[in-house]
Design an enzyme around this catalytic site. Sequence first.
Site, PDB file in Angstrom:
ATOM      1  N   ASP A 173      -5.478  -6.201   6.298  1.00 27.96           N
ATOM      2  CA  ASP A 173      -6.687  -5.521   5.822  1.00 27.96           C
ATOM      3  C   ASP A 173      -7.780  -6.557   5.567  1.00 27.96           C
ATOM      4  O   ASP A 173      -8.920  -6.437   6.032  1.00 27.96           O
ATOM      5  CB  ASP A 173      -6.313  -4.794   4.507  1.00 27.96           C
ATOM      6  CG  ASP A 173      -7.376  -3.832   4.038  1.00 27.96           C
ATOM      7  OD1 ASP A 173      -8.400  -3.698   4.722  1.00 27.96           O
ATOM      8  OD2 ASP A 173      -7.174  -3.215   2.975  1.00 27.96           O
TER       9      ASP A 173
ATOM     10  N   LYS B 124       3.295 -15.030   3.532  1.00 26.90           N
ATOM     11  CA  LYS B 124       3.166 -15.801   2.283  1.00 26.90           C
ATOM     12  C   LYS B 124       4.595 -16.110   1.844  1.00 26.90           C
ATOM     13  O   LYS B 124       5.012 -15.812   0.721  1.00 26.90           O
ATOM     14  CB  LYS B 124       2.375 -14.980   1.246  1.00 26.90           C
ATOM     15  CG  LYS B 124       1.958 -15.738   0.001  1.00 26.90           C
ATOM     16  CD  LYS B 124       0.863 -16.754   0.230  1.00 26.90           C
ATOM     17  CE  LYS B 124       0.646 -17.580  -1.012  1.00 26.90           C
ATOM     18  NZ  LYS B 124      -0.298 -18.686  -0.822  1.00 26.90           N
TER      19      LYS B 124
ATOM     20  N   ASP C  43      -3.240 -17.888   3.166  1.00 30.72           N
ATOM     21  CA  ASP C  43      -4.407 -18.628   2.648  1.00 30.72           C
ATOM     22  C   ASP C  43      -4.926 -19.597   3.701  1.00 30.72           C
ATOM     23  O   ASP C  43      -6.145 -19.724   3.903  1.00 30.72           O
ATOM     24  CB  ASP C  43      -4.078 -19.343   1.326  1.00 30.72           C
ATOM     25  CG  ASP C  43      -2.679 -19.954   1.294  1.00 30.72           C
ATOM     26  OD1 ASP C  43      -1.892 -19.704   2.235  1.00 30.72           O
ATOM     27  OD2 ASP C  43      -2.369 -20.674   0.334  1.00 30.72           O
TER      28      ASP C  43
ATOM     29  N   TYR D 171       0.818  -1.221   0.000  1.00 34.30           N
ATOM     30  CA  TYR D 171       0.000   0.000   0.000  1.00 34.30           C
ATOM     31  C   TYR D 171       0.846   1.263   0.000  1.00 34.30           C
ATOM     32  O   TYR D 171       0.362   2.345  -0.309  1.00 34.30           O
ATOM     33  CB  TYR D 171      -0.942   0.038   1.210  1.00 34.30           C
ATOM     34  CG  TYR D 171      -2.051  -1.001   1.203  1.00 34.30           C
ATOM     35  CD1 TYR D 171      -2.172  -1.910   0.174  1.00 34.30           C
ATOM     36  CD2 TYR D 171      -2.972  -1.056   2.233  1.00 34.30           C
ATOM     37  CE1 TYR D 171      -3.169  -2.865   0.185  1.00 34.30           C
ATOM     38  CE2 TYR D 171      -3.986  -2.003   2.248  1.00 34.30           C
ATOM     39  CZ  TYR D 171      -4.070  -2.911   1.219  1.00 34.30           C
ATOM     40  OH  TYR D 171      -5.067  -3.850   1.231  1.00 34.30           O
TER      41      TYR D 171
ATOM     42  N   ASP E 182     -11.125  -7.888   8.259  1.00 37.69           N
ATOM     43  CA  ASP E 182     -12.531  -7.818   7.839  1.00 37.69           C
ATOM     44  C   ASP E 182     -13.193  -9.186   7.962  1.00 37.69           C
ATOM     45  O   ASP E 182     -14.347  -9.302   8.366  1.00 37.69           O
ATOM     46  CB  ASP E 182     -12.646  -7.331   6.387  1.00 37.69           C
ATOM     47  CG  ASP E 182     -12.873  -5.827   6.305  1.00 37.69           C
ATOM     48  OD1 ASP E 182     -12.439  -5.122   7.247  1.00 37.69           O
ATOM     49  OD2 ASP E 182     -13.471  -5.360   5.317  1.00 37.69           O
TER      50      ASP E 182
END
Length: 356
Positions: free
Chosen positions: A246, A190, A222, A135, A250
């Site tokens: 992020d 990851k 994952d 980001y 959620d």
Amino acid sequence: MKIAVLPGDGIGTEIVAEAVKVLKVLELPLEMENALVGGAAYEAHGHPLPETTLKLAKESDAILFGAVGDWKYDKLDRPLRPEQAILGLRKNLGLFANFRPAICYEQLVGASSLKPELIAGLDILIIRELTGDIYFGQPRGRRTAVDGHFPGAEEAFDTMRYSKPEIERIAHVAFQAARKRNKKVTSVDKANVLETFQFWKDVVTEVHAQYPDVELQHMYVDNAAMQLVKAPKAFDVVVTGNMFGDILSDEASMLTGSIGMLPSASLNSSNQGLYEPSHGSAPDIAGKGIANPLATILSAAMMLRFSLNQEAAALRIETAVQKVLQQGLRTADIFSEGTTKVSTVQMGDAVVKALG
Ligand code: NAD
């Protein structure tokens, strides 16, 4: 104690008004000053984070933030979009540590899409690194964007990067938070595919040597996404990068029934913080008076605890929220048969009353 109040766009103004109402009845010496941010600031000043707003934020002890954004700004060049205000505040104030607790209130067990036994008693803390990662990398395409899009372009890319100090400081935050809880940290990466996250894993492991009393587990993102819905109570503290955090936060928020219930805190190294609900500006329900203000009210409680050192007042708010849920009061997002549907303002009033 100075608080910058930045309601922003959409339901931001409605939910922040309720949190301010609650703060005002606490009889604490709080000085609150409002400023525009996001789309509202763009309309008035041509920029989502005007200098005056940034100055107020910098000189305040804490920031109470609503939400920014609306689909109508999707055509704006990216640096002028409302969401840039939040990125700008994070970067300018060095707010690198984002705390998102996902707590399932006993009264809302039925509002979750998961089976009650999976989430009853859930209390996990997601710690998301907030000022690095993809980001904040170099986006390719900004120079060629037309109205924020890339007609005729053949490619676009963003750069993922983390420095060692950035990973070290968030790892310390996670291990220290775990010490006050169930002493378990799951670092999500990851590393099997991305160099940045192999580096992340190595640095977190190195920092862990200073916290032998805390258990460290590494998990691919994952798998973490899967485990969060399979056995969420197996987690205690989850620490991860900006983008994975992020998404996972959620996902975790929905375990608890509604994103309208979840507060968040973003802190810098001197405990100055920005406090906001985990959700966005919800343009689909803005202006209807039905948004759930509890995430923002609970964010105000986190603000009192972390930045203003007012633990008793924070607890008073959290207890009042439990009480209104116990009374069966629900905004539309958490409503179920047998409970009483209330508006945003009615929910705020009920919390004020429950404060006693
Ligand atoms: P959102 O979180 O705004 O809404 C997702 C869904 O949840 C919607 O159906 C909405 O009605 C519902 N919802 C959200 N908050 C609620 C509440 N308090 N009470 C009841 N229901 C609620 O996410 P989105 O729709 O993907 O994004 C809308 C805008 O918000 C976009 O412009 C996005 O960029 C922006 N956004 C801002 C922030 C922020 O300000 N920090 C964070 C996320 C998204």
